[in-house]
Write a protein that holds these residues in place. Structure first.
Motif, PDB file in Angstrom:
ATOM      1  N   VAL A 147      40.385  44.077  22.655  1.00 22.30           N
ATOM      2  CA  VAL A 147      39.912  43.183  23.703  1.00 22.30           C
ATOM      3  C   VAL A 147      40.916  43.184  24.833  1.00 22.30           C
ATOM      4  N   LYS A 148      40.439  43.007  26.034  1.00 23.92           N
ATOM      5  CA  LYS A 148      41.342  42.997  27.176  1.00 23.92           C
ATOM      6  C   LYS A 148      41.082  41.805  28.073  1.00 23.92           C
ATOM      7  N   ARG A 149      42.108  41.403  28.776  1.00 27.74           N
ATOM      8  CA  ARG A 149      41.961  40.341  29.756  1.00 27.74           C
ATOM      9  C   ARG A 149      41.483  40.962  31.059  1.00 27.74           C
ATOM     10  N   PHE A 150      40.599  40.292  31.769  1.00 26.02           N
ATOM     11  CA  PHE A 150      40.106  40.819  33.030  1.00 26.02           C
ATOM     12  C   PHE A 150      41.075  40.476  34.143  1.00 26.02           C
ATOM     13  N   TRP A 151      41.689  41.468  34.730  1.00 29.78           N
ATOM     14  CA  TRP A 151      42.616  41.215  35.826  1.00 29.78           C
ATOM     15  C   TRP A 151      41.868  40.632  37.011  1.00 29.78           C
ATOM     16  N   SER A 152      42.460  39.666  37.664  1.00 28.09           N
ATOM     17  CA  SER A 152      41.851  39.056  38.834  1.00 28.09           C
ATOM     18  C   SER A 152      42.348  39.741  40.096  1.00 28.09           C
ATOM     19  N   THR A 153      41.454  39.900  41.047  1.00 20.01           N
ATOM     20  CA  THR A 153      41.856  40.415  42.337  1.00 20.01           C
ATOM     21  C   THR A 153      42.658  39.342  43.044  1.00 20.01           C
ATOM     22  N   THR A 154      43.867  39.674  43.465  1.00 23.57           N
ATOM     23  CA  THR A 154      44.707  38.676  44.104  1.00 23.57           C
ATOM     24  C   THR A 154      45.344  39.255  45.347  1.00 23.57           C
ATOM     25  N   GLY A 155      46.075  38.412  46.030  1.00 23.07           N
ATOM     26  CA  GLY A 155      46.776  38.867  47.222  1.00 23.07           C
ATOM     27  C   GLY A 155      46.605  37.880  48.343  1.00 23.07           C
ATOM     28  N   VAL A 159      30.630  27.481  23.594  1.00 19.18           N
ATOM     29  CA  VAL A 159      31.515  28.635  23.779  1.00 19.18           C
ATOM     30  C   VAL A 159      31.142  29.332  25.085  1.00 19.18           C
ATOM     31  N   VAL A 160      32.145  29.539  25.942  1.00 22.48           N
ATOM     32  CA  VAL A 160      31.906  30.103  27.280  1.00 22.48           C
ATOM     33  C   VAL A 160      32.761  31.344  27.474  1.00 22.48           C
ATOM     34  N   SER A 161      32.158  32.418  28.000  1.00 19.95           N
ATOM     35  CA  SER A 161      32.898  33.635  28.278  1.00 19.95           C
ATOM     36  C   SER A 161      32.303  34.305  29.517  1.00 19.95           C
ATOM     37  N   GLY A 162      32.933  35.412  29.979  1.00 23.18           N
ATOM     38  CA  GLY A 162      32.522  36.016  31.236  1.00 23.18           C
ATOM     39  C   GLY A 162      31.843  37.352  31.099  1.00 23.18           C
ATOM     40  N   THR A 163      31.099  37.739  32.120  1.00 16.36           N
ATOM     41  CA  THR A 163      30.310  38.957  32.073  1.00 16.36           C
ATOM     42  C   THR A 163      31.142  40.208  32.267  1.00 16.36           C
ATOM     43  N   SER A 211      36.917  35.198  35.177  1.00 16.65           N
ATOM     44  CA  SER A 211      37.770  34.271  34.421  1.00 16.65           C
ATOM     45  C   SER A 211      37.712  32.883  35.037  1.00 16.65           C
ATOM     46  N   ASP A 212      37.880  32.834  36.361  1.00 11.63           N
ATOM     47  CA  ASP A 212      37.886  31.550  37.061  1.00 11.63           C
ATOM     48  C   ASP A 212      36.516  30.883  36.979  1.00 11.63           C
ATOM     49  N   ALA A 213      35.468  31.684  37.150  1.00 10.68           N
ATOM     50  CA  ALA A 213      34.112  31.150  37.047  1.00 10.68           C
ATOM     51  C   ALA A 213      33.860  30.577  35.664  1.00 10.68           C
TER      52      ALA A 213
END
Length: 455
Positions: free
Chosen positions: A8-16, A191-195, A261-263
């Motif tokens: 399993v991997k964490r989804f990196w967020s676009t930042t900057g 239980v909540v997760s992301g697409t 993740s944030d959503a």
């Protein structure tokens, strides 16, 4: 068995650093700012947190955050974070050197700090408690057996909602992970997760598992984020672009990012609000209320659930105040699994259908597709008649407001791990930019357009 591997991997967020002036599609005249970080939280105005809090603030509800840990010493989270558990065996659940888990917790239950808590990050459910489950030290190494252990621990500790801001491939997880989700659902936990953050067709696990609320992200204009995964099974969408959040891995204590993740965190917070106000509702009935209060605004949605928006964008205030029948105890997602029955009216494979929708590729299915298409048109006409009748009736709104909402899939994604390819164009979090001055405040677009179901 893959339980000893990184599956399993964490989804990196676009930042900057993104200049808000001129970049936002929903703006109003800038106002004086008491705190730069607080002003960056455009979601506060869009959802109208203060109006929501008049109905519920998440009192008495525990949200488990299965992530990189949660730093309970962050000024915006003091007093909100329980002891929790580190399932990696490497340390303390409140030792978050990555910052992602702390960020998710701040969006859910941050209370800010300073005079009248007017500074820092404020969460949608500021009186909810956070149960930290550290399932990764780096944000890259979520093992199925470990996060599954964390889910079971959260259930046994009385968590009401479980937030899973990580995801993996489209292949199914190990049996113990699947069983852990079943265990949570059987014990009345939302239980909540992301697409996913790839911007492609197909949901990822654990969001894809039956009964999980699968969440996609929308941007400041409340349109689906370009990198939000889509397809049959999307349940709800929520703000997930240019989100200010706590981040103890940064010197400033804050960062800004974009991702499902944030959503996901915002949907978990909305579930906490509903559970606090309606403690007699089952987890399934809480999900039912979130679904039937959601809105498509003026987006051109032909069928519900939509492959991008699901049942719509969350409306916490409506979820708390609308007259919505409880519905069956198991809720609309029970027994659900991605299938052609939730497709958008074509006879092709789920993923290829979604890909054709998004990428507008030509089909080469020939006469078979033509015949299937004719049959699909007949089905769509029938569905359209039902939808039109529902819209005319108004009232309780939401798909199938009389009770049994058609099954939907599940899922939602967080951030990426080591050993896996990061999602395209999604770098890891960076520190919060230095205040450039004043930032615009945002109007409440929910008040500008009627929801899709007559309120």
């Amino acid at each position: 068995m893959r339980s000893k591997e990184l599956v399993v991997k964490r989804f990196w967020s676009t930042t900057g650093v993104v200049a808000l002036t001129g970049a936002l599609l929903l703006t109003s005249a800038p106002t004086a700012s008491a705190d730069y970080v607080r002003d960056k939280q455009w979601v506060i105005d869009v959802i109208n947190f203060k109006k929501v809090w008049a109905e519920s603030q998440g009192e008495g509800v525990t949200v488990a955050v299965v992530d990189t840990g949660v730093d309970g010493s962050h000024p915006d989270l003091t007093g909100q974070v329980l002891k929790g558990m580190d399932v990696t065996g490497s340390g303390d659940a409140q030792n978050d050197t990555n910052g992602h888990g702390t960020g998710m917790a701040s969006l859910i239950a941050g209370h800010g700090h300073g005079t009248n808590n007017s500074e820092g990050v404020i969460g949608l459910a500021p009186k909810a408690k956070i149960l930290p489950i550290k399932a990764s030290s780096t944000g890259d190494d979520y093992r199925d057996d470990q996060w599954a252990e964390g889910v079971r621990y959260a259930v046994d500790q009385g968590a009401d909602v479980i937030n899973l801001s990580f995801g993996g491939s489209s292949t199914s997880p190990d049996p113990e992970a699947t069983e852990a989700i079943k265990y949570a659902l059987q014990h009345n936990v939302v239980v909540v997760s992301g697409t996913g953050n790839d911007g492609t067709a197909g949901l990822e696990y654990p969001a894809k598992l039956p009964g999980v609320v699968a969440v996609g992200a929308v941007d400041e204009s409340l349109k689906v984020w370009k990198n939000s995964n889509f397809g049959p099974g999307v349940t709800l969408t929520a703000p997930g672009v240019n989100i200010a959040r706590a981040d103890t891995s940064e010197a400033s204590g804050y960062a800004e990012g974009s991702g499902v993740s944030d959503a996901t965190a915002y949907v978990s917070a909305a579930a906490a609000l509903v559970r606090a106000k309606y403690p007699d509702l089952t987890a399934g009935q809480v999900i039912n209320r979130l679904i039937k209060s959601a809105t498509f605004l003026d987006h051109d949605v032909k069928k519900v659930p939509d492959e991008e928006y699901g049942y719509g964008i969350i409306r916490p205030y409506a979820a708390l105040t609308r007259d919505i029948p409880k519905g069956p105890k198991q809720g609309p997602l029970a027994q659900s699994a991605p299938s052609t029955s939730t497709n958008s009216g074509t006879a092709s494979d789920d993923d290829s259908t979604s890909q054709a929708k998004k990428k507008k590729k030509k089909s080469s299915s020939g006469s078979i597709l033509l015949i299937a298409g004719i049959a699909a048109v007949v089905v769509v006409i029938g569905i359209a008649a039902v939808v039109i009748r529902s819209r005319r009736n108004g009232g309780n709104g939401g798909p199938g407001s009389g009770g049994g909402t058609p099954p939907a899939g599940t899922g939602y994604p967080p951030q990426p791990p080591t050993g896996y390819q990061p999602y395209p164009n999604t770098p890891p979090s960076q520190g919060y930019p230095a205040p450039p001055g004043q930032s615009p405040q945002h109007p409440n677009p929910y008040a500008q357009q009627p929801p899709h179901q007559g309120q």
